[in-house]
Motif scaffolding. Structure first.
Motif, PDB file in Angstrom:
ATOM      1  N   CYS A  41      28.096  51.509  40.785  1.00  8.05           N
ATOM      2  CA  CYS A  41      29.320  50.872  40.260  1.00  8.05           C
ATOM      3  C   CYS A  41      29.151  50.598  38.774  1.00  8.05           C
ATOM      4  O   CYS A  41      28.055  50.361  38.292  1.00  8.05           O
ATOM      5  CB  CYS A  41      29.621  49.577  41.016  1.00  8.05           C
TER       6      CYS A  41
ATOM      7  N   ILE B 199      31.055  48.241  37.044  1.00  4.83           N
ATOM      8  CA  ILE B 199      31.467  46.898  36.622  1.00  4.83           C
ATOM      9  C   ILE B 199      30.815  45.870  37.560  1.00  4.83           C
ATOM     10  O   ILE B 199      30.231  46.232  38.591  1.00  4.83           O
ATOM     11  CB  ILE B 199      33.011  46.704  36.639  1.00  4.83           C
ATOM     12  N   GLN B 200      30.912  44.615  37.193  1.00  8.86           N
ATOM     13  CA  GLN B 200      30.486  43.566  38.115  1.00  8.86           C
ATOM     14  C   GLN B 200      31.682  42.635  38.350  1.00  8.86           C
ATOM     15  O   GLN B 200      32.295  42.146  37.401  1.00  8.86           O
ATOM     16  CB  GLN B 200      29.317  42.770  37.534  1.00  8.86           C
ATOM     17  N   CYS B 201      31.987  42.442  39.627  1.00  7.26           N
ATOM     18  CA  CYS B 201      33.030  41.473  39.994  1.00  7.26           C
ATOM     19  C   CYS B 201      32.323  40.216  40.520  1.00  7.26           C
ATOM     20  O   CYS B 201      31.332  40.336  41.233  1.00  7.26           O
ATOM     21  CB  CYS B 201      33.925  42.024  41.101  1.00  7.26           C
TER      22      CYS B 201
ATOM     23  N   TYR C 199      33.011  38.470  42.873  1.00 10.86           N
ATOM     24  CA  TYR C 199      33.091  38.301  44.334  1.00 10.86           C
ATOM     25  C   TYR C 199      32.278  39.359  45.063  1.00 10.86           C
ATOM     26  O   TYR C 199      32.408  39.508  46.269  1.00 10.86           O
ATOM     27  CB  TYR C 199      34.549  38.340  44.823  1.00 10.86           C
ATOM     28  N   CYS C 200      31.451  40.104  44.364  1.00 10.28           N
ATOM     29  CA  CYS C 200      30.752  41.224  44.998  1.00 10.28           C
ATOM     30  C   CYS C 200      29.240  41.071  44.916  1.00 10.28           C
ATOM     31  O   CYS C 200      28.701  40.727  43.864  1.00 10.28           O
ATOM     32  CB  CYS C 200      31.170  42.527  44.311  1.00 10.28           C
TER      33      CYS C 200
ATOM     34  N   ARG D 133      26.468  43.731  46.593  1.00 14.68           N
ATOM     35  CA  ARG D 133      26.282  44.852  47.504  1.00 14.68           C
ATOM     36  C   ARG D 133      24.913  44.844  48.174  1.00 14.68           C
ATOM     37  O   ARG D 133      24.638  45.682  49.017  1.00 14.68           O
ATOM     38  CB  ARG D 133      26.536  46.174  46.763  1.00 14.68           C
TER      39      ARG D 133
ATOM     40  N   PRO E  43      29.990  52.199  48.710  1.00 16.62           N
ATOM     41  CA  PRO E  43      30.001  50.758  48.436  1.00 16.62           C
ATOM     42  C   PRO E  43      30.041  50.382  46.953  1.00 16.62           C
ATOM     43  O   PRO E  43      30.101  49.204  46.623  1.00 16.62           O
ATOM     44  CB  PRO E  43      28.693  50.279  49.077  1.00 16.62           C
ATOM     45  N   GLY E  44      29.982  51.360  46.047  1.00 18.69           N
ATOM     46  CA  GLY E  44      30.169  51.081  44.623  1.00 18.69           C
ATOM     47  C   GLY E  44      31.565  51.537  44.219  1.00 18.69           C
ATOM     48  O   GLY E  44      32.545  51.095  44.790  1.00 18.69           O
TER      49      GLY E  44
ATOM     50  N   ASN F 258      37.857  50.783  41.043  1.00 19.66           N
ATOM     51  CA  ASN F 258      38.198  49.664  40.144  1.00 19.66           C
ATOM     52  C   ASN F 258      39.009  50.162  38.955  1.00 19.66           C
ATOM     53  O   ASN F 258      39.519  49.354  38.179  1.00 19.66           O
ATOM     54  CB  ASN F 258      36.925  48.936  39.690  1.00 19.66           C
TER      55      ASN F 258
END
Ligand code: CLF
Ligand code: SF4
Length: 494
Positions: free
Chosen positions: A76, A78-80, A82-83, A85, A129-130, A160
């Motif tokens: 992935c 970006i970093q959210c 709420y995530c 992994r 999952p990313g 995203n």
């Protein structure tokens, strides 16, 4: 009881002939001429044709069709907040969570295995999952392998949006007709509270600059998808105190740019998940808050309300997850696709849908004949097929409908922590939590309930009925509403 084809009849037979036999012996007396457009609503036919088998894009389709995700895209960009992994639990359902990551070749074997065993399968999604667009090579290879073997499976991705614009042409070339972008803001100041960093053009960005870039790419990607004729759904995570009010603006902005659907989902936040929001105590919205926001967005971009916030390796109808039946150790090294089950199932569903459409039309007539301003919330235990066909004690979630003289609208679902019936016995502790889950609803409809839990629910002020077991949901709700609110039931016009 009306004649019916139960979903069990549809999916339990082990071959296509058995499915047809189940249909033939159902005694269904209706014909397609008595059916309505069966969920087509007021959509142009060419659009309905593209969504009628997609369980996420059509609420009606989610009663019949299943999706599966293959976890081929772990990276992935970006970093959210709420995530996380890293955390996995087989019982957990939330985006970004998987039990095992797959190579494209492993994904192909898994898809074929599922297609041979789950005739409802209609959509293959890559949701991480990313990020499916950032981890593009694996996404592309997987889609190309699968569509060669199963040409009629719909391809769907979730992203995203940061790496989306450079792949829109390829998505269109690969015949990907459904794309989801997660858009939580159109104001970078709000984005800075959700995204600590992004990685773009070989550089890491933080703060306002990160959100500004992400926002611009998301809007550009959406506009490009619209221009390419791809049906785009926007997912937004509702984060109370951060973007809840702002999502009304997001709804208007994405509508302006051609979004087909807007799916406002509740933040899942738990310290055990190890996410920033979980660890800092950011709460998710309550049922009523989510519904109020969705209601406030009515009239803007069309809303999806039946999302189950799937894992990135989910398999099955949206309300169930059969992923654990299809882990790699259960997938053979050599597999061959057999289309007969899926084809037979589609023929059965076409017939069932016509009958369901007629039942919905009848329900509208019944409700329209009532002279009442009352609006009621009804919980339904269902295993699919649009019917009340699940025992109260087996329900892990209840679908929620709002009924009034204007009609019946699906407004969401409520999951229970544990089904009431565990290993054949009712659990009082589970019942307490089910009672909390069902708070504020007028009645629960299920195919069966014992006297003991029924009495306890009624003591808690929740009515339950199994009077309409195996009926269509709309038929049952309209009959209940009419009885309570004084209408005279009208017979179906032939
Ligand atoms: Fe998967 Fe998403 Fe495609 Fe559906 S899920 S990539 S559009 S096939 Fe569906 Fe799951 Fe909600 Fe997503 S219920 S999380 S909306
Ligand atoms: Fe996690 Fe998806 Fe956000 Fe990436 S875009 S951090 S995978 S939720």
């Amino acid at each position: 009881m009306a004649n019916f084809v139960s979903l069990d009849n549809l999916i339990n037979p082990t071959n296509a002939d058995a499915m047809r036999a189940a249909l033939k012996s159902s005694g269904c007396s209706s014909t397609s001429s008595c059916g309505s457009s069966a969920g087509a609503g007021d959509l142009p036919p060419e659009v309905w044709d593209r969504i009628k088998d997609h369980p996420c894009y059509s609420e009606e389709a989610h009663h019949y069709f299943a999706r599966m995700h293959v976890a081929v895209a772990p990276a992935c960009n970006i970093q959210c907040h709420y995530c996380n992994r890293k955390y996995d639990c087989a019982n957990e359902s939330r985006p970004g969570v998987v039990s095992e990551k797959l190579t494209p070749e492993q994904a192909l074997r898994k898809v074929i295995t599922v297609a041979n065993k789950v005739p409802q399968l209609s959509v293959l999604g890559i949701a991480g999952p990313g990020d499916a667009c950032y981890d593009w090579k694996k996404t592309e290879e997987t889609f190309s392998l699968v569509s060669r073997e199963i040409p009629d499976i719909k391809l769907c991705i979730s992203t995203n949006g940061l790496a989306l614009p450079e792949h829109v042409d390829e998505l269109a070339d690969m015949n990907v007709e459904h794309v989801t972008i997660t858009i939580n803001m159109v104001d970078p100041a709000i984005g800075a509270r959700i995204y600590p960093w992004i990685f773009h053009e070989h550089k890491r960005f933080t703060g306002l600059e990160a959100s500004q870039r992400l926002h611009e790419r998301q809007m550009q990607g959406l506009e490009m998808l619209t221009a390419a004729g791809i049906l785009t759904k926007i997912n937004s995570v509702m984060i109370p105190g951060i973007n809840d009010e702002h999502l009304k603006v997001v709804n208007a902005e994405v509508k302006k740019r051609g979004a087909f659907l807007h799916n406002i989902m509740p933040l899942i936040s738990d310290p055990a998940h190890g996410t920033h929001f979980g660890l800092t105590g950011q709460r998710g919205p309550r049922h009523a808050e989510l519904k109020a926001l969705q209601d406030a967005c009515a009239g803007g971009a069309n809303l999806m309300r039946h999302c189950r916030q799937c894992r990135a390796d989910a398999v099955g109808l949206l309300g169930e997850d059969r992923g654990q039946e299809f882990t790699l150790d259960q997938v053979a090294e050599k597999v061959a696709y057999d289309p007969s089950q899926r084809q037979a199932y589609r023929a059965v569903v076409a017939r069932e849908r016509a009958d369901h459409g007629a039942a919905k039309q009848d329900a509208r007539i019944v409700l329209g004949a009532t002279d009442s301003d009352a609006s009621i919330l009804v919980a339904v235990a269902t295993k699919g097929g649009g019917r009340i066909n699940q025992h109260f004690g087996h329900a892990k979630e209840f679908q929620i409908y709002e009924a009034s003289s204007r009609g019946i609208v699906f407004v969401g679902h409520r999951k229970v922590a544990d089904a009431y019936c565990q290993g054949g016995f009712g659990e009082d502790a589970s019942l307490d939590s089910v009672i909390v889950t069902l708070e504020g609803l007028d009645i629960v409809l299920c195919s069966k309930i014992g006297d003991c839990p029924k009495g306890q629910l009624e003591n808690a002020g929740i009515r339950v009925s199994d009077e309409w077991a195996y009926e269509y949901i709309e038929s049952a709700i309209s009959a209940h509403y009419a009885r309570e609110h004084g209408a005279v039931l009208q017979a179906r016009s032939a």
